[in-house]
Design an enzyme around this catalytic site. Sequence first.
Site, PDB file in Angstrom:
ATOM      1  N   GLY A  34       0.780  -1.248   0.000  1.00 40.04           N
ATOM      2  CA  GLY A  34       0.000   0.000   0.000  1.00 40.04           C
ATOM      3  C   GLY A  34       0.802   1.283   0.000  1.00 40.04           C
TER       4      GLY A  34
ATOM      5  CD  GLU B  19       1.517   0.631   7.343  1.00 44.09           C
ATOM      6  OE1 GLU B  19       1.050   0.782   6.203  1.00 44.09           O
ATOM      7  OE2 GLU B  19       1.297  -0.374   8.034  1.00 44.09           O
ATOM      8  CG  ASP B  20      -1.307   1.592   3.321  1.00 42.62           C
ATOM      9  OD1 ASP B  20      -1.104   1.320   4.524  1.00 42.62           O
ATOM     10  OD2 ASP B  20      -1.823   0.774   2.535  1.00 42.62           O
TER      11      ASP B  20
ATOM     12  CB  VAL C 195     -10.115   5.228   1.493  1.00 46.02           C
ATOM     13  CG1 VAL C 195     -11.119   6.103   2.223  1.00 46.02           C
ATOM     14  CG2 VAL C 195      -8.910   4.922   2.382  1.00 46.02           C
TER      15      VAL C 195
ATOM     16  CG  ASP D 195      -8.753   0.243  10.291  1.00 42.39           C
ATOM     17  OD1 ASP D 195      -9.430   1.158  10.783  1.00 42.39           O
ATOM     18  OD2 ASP D 195      -9.232  -0.863   9.983  1.00 42.39           O
TER      19      ASP D 195
ATOM     20  CG  ASP E  16      -5.414  -3.539  -1.877  1.00 43.66           C
ATOM     21  OD1 ASP E  16      -5.001  -3.124  -0.770  1.00 43.66           O
ATOM     22  OD2 ASP E  16      -5.780  -4.715  -2.069  1.00 43.66           O
TER      23      ASP E  16
HETATM   24  P1  IMP Z   1      -4.485  -2.110  10.831  1.00 45.45           P
HETATM   25  O1  IMP Z   1      -3.567  -3.213  11.264  1.00 45.45           O
HETATM   26  O2  IMP Z   1      -5.910  -2.389  11.191  1.00 45.45           O
HETATM   27  O3  IMP Z   1      -4.038  -0.750  11.306  1.00 45.45           O
HETATM   28  O4  IMP Z   1      -4.508  -2.140   9.257  1.00 45.45           O
HETATM   29  C1  IMP Z   1      -3.575  -1.472   8.538  1.00 45.45           C
HETATM   30  C2  IMP Z   1      -3.420  -2.000   7.128  1.00 45.45           C
HETATM   31  O5  IMP Z   1      -4.640  -2.440   6.556  1.00 45.45           O
HETATM   32  C3  IMP Z   1      -2.962  -0.859   6.283  1.00 45.45           C
HETATM   33  O6  IMP Z   1      -1.565  -0.774   6.256  1.00 45.45           O
HETATM   34  C4  IMP Z   1      -3.565  -1.162   4.931  1.00 45.45           C
HETATM   35  O7  IMP Z   1      -2.667  -1.941   4.175  1.00 45.45           O
HETATM   36  C5  IMP Z   1      -4.823  -1.933   5.238  1.00 45.45           C
HETATM   37  N1  IMP Z   1      -5.992  -1.026   5.234  1.00 45.45           N
HETATM   38  C6  IMP Z   1      -6.642  -0.504   6.288  1.00 45.45           C
HETATM   39  N2  IMP Z   1      -7.654   0.287   5.923  1.00 45.45           N
HETATM   40  C7  IMP Z   1      -7.642   0.297   4.573  1.00 45.45           C
HETATM   41  C8  IMP Z   1      -8.444   0.981   3.591  1.00 45.45           C
HETATM   42  O8  IMP Z   1      -9.383   1.753   3.867  1.00 45.45           O
HETATM   43  N3  IMP Z   1      -8.116   0.721   2.289  1.00 45.45           N
HETATM   44  C9  IMP Z   1      -7.108  -0.108   1.927  1.00 45.45           C
HETATM   45  N4  IMP Z   1      -6.315  -0.732   2.813  1.00 45.45           N
HETATM   46  C10 IMP Z   1      -6.583  -0.554   4.124  1.00 45.45           C
HETATM   47 MG    MG Z   2      -0.212  -0.922   4.852  1.00 48.81          MG
END
Ligand code: IMP
Ligand code: MG
Length: 186
Positions: free
Chosen positions: A54, A109-110, A163, A113, A169
């Site tokens: 991402g 990071e992208d 998003v 969440d 993606d």
């Molecule tokens: P977390 O571990 O829940 O913080 O998830 C983080 C990872 O999930 C990010 O680095 C993204 O690769 C993916 N991700 C989370 N939300 C989105 C989104 O809205 N669109 C696309 N990828 C997402």
């Molecule tokens: Mg990511």
Amino acid sequence: MAGATPCVGRAPTDCVGEILVTEEQIRTRVKELGKQITADYAGKNPLFVGVLRGAFLFMADLVREVDLPLEIDFMAVSSYGNNTASSGVVRILKDLDEDLEGRHVVVVEDIIDSGLTLSYLRRNLENRAAASVEVCTLLVREGRQKVDEDIAYVGFELPPDFVVGYGLDAGGGYRNLPCIARYIGS
Ligand code: IMP
Ligand code: MG
């Protein structure tokens, strides 16, 4: 906000909703982040670690706005599989090539969440004797973090919608949209 048909020709537009961050807003903010990092790391030789897949576009644009000698490396992790909710289980699909000992690491990071991916990554990188580990993320989804992570650099805070675009993606697609748009599914 910038109209409703962001990316005709690049994606099935019926799956892509409103633009939340325009190309122009991304460009401006990436420049600001680059300036800030340049000032904060003056005299240092940081290692930028992009989190694949991402963050590939953000990483490419960000490092060009950092006026310092630097190196780059990439890690690939998987936390979602093909779902749109974090499992909390992080797998390293590709590890770093560089040795982190004594390095000032900037994780790129992208989107943050739940924060679970980041929390895992930070612990993992700190255990490799890096001199410092900071995080630069393009996006943070408001009010969703399950872990309280300290994030030094944030591009934009977003509402809870899923998003796509600018590297992010849904099911592997939409990464080539130049903006960040709400994903409304098919
Ligand atoms: P977390 O571990 O829940 O913080 O998830 C983080 C990872 O999930 C990010 O680095 C993204 O690769 C993916 N991700 C989370 N939300 C989105 C989104 O809205 N669109 C696309 N990828 C997402
Ligand atoms: Mg990511």
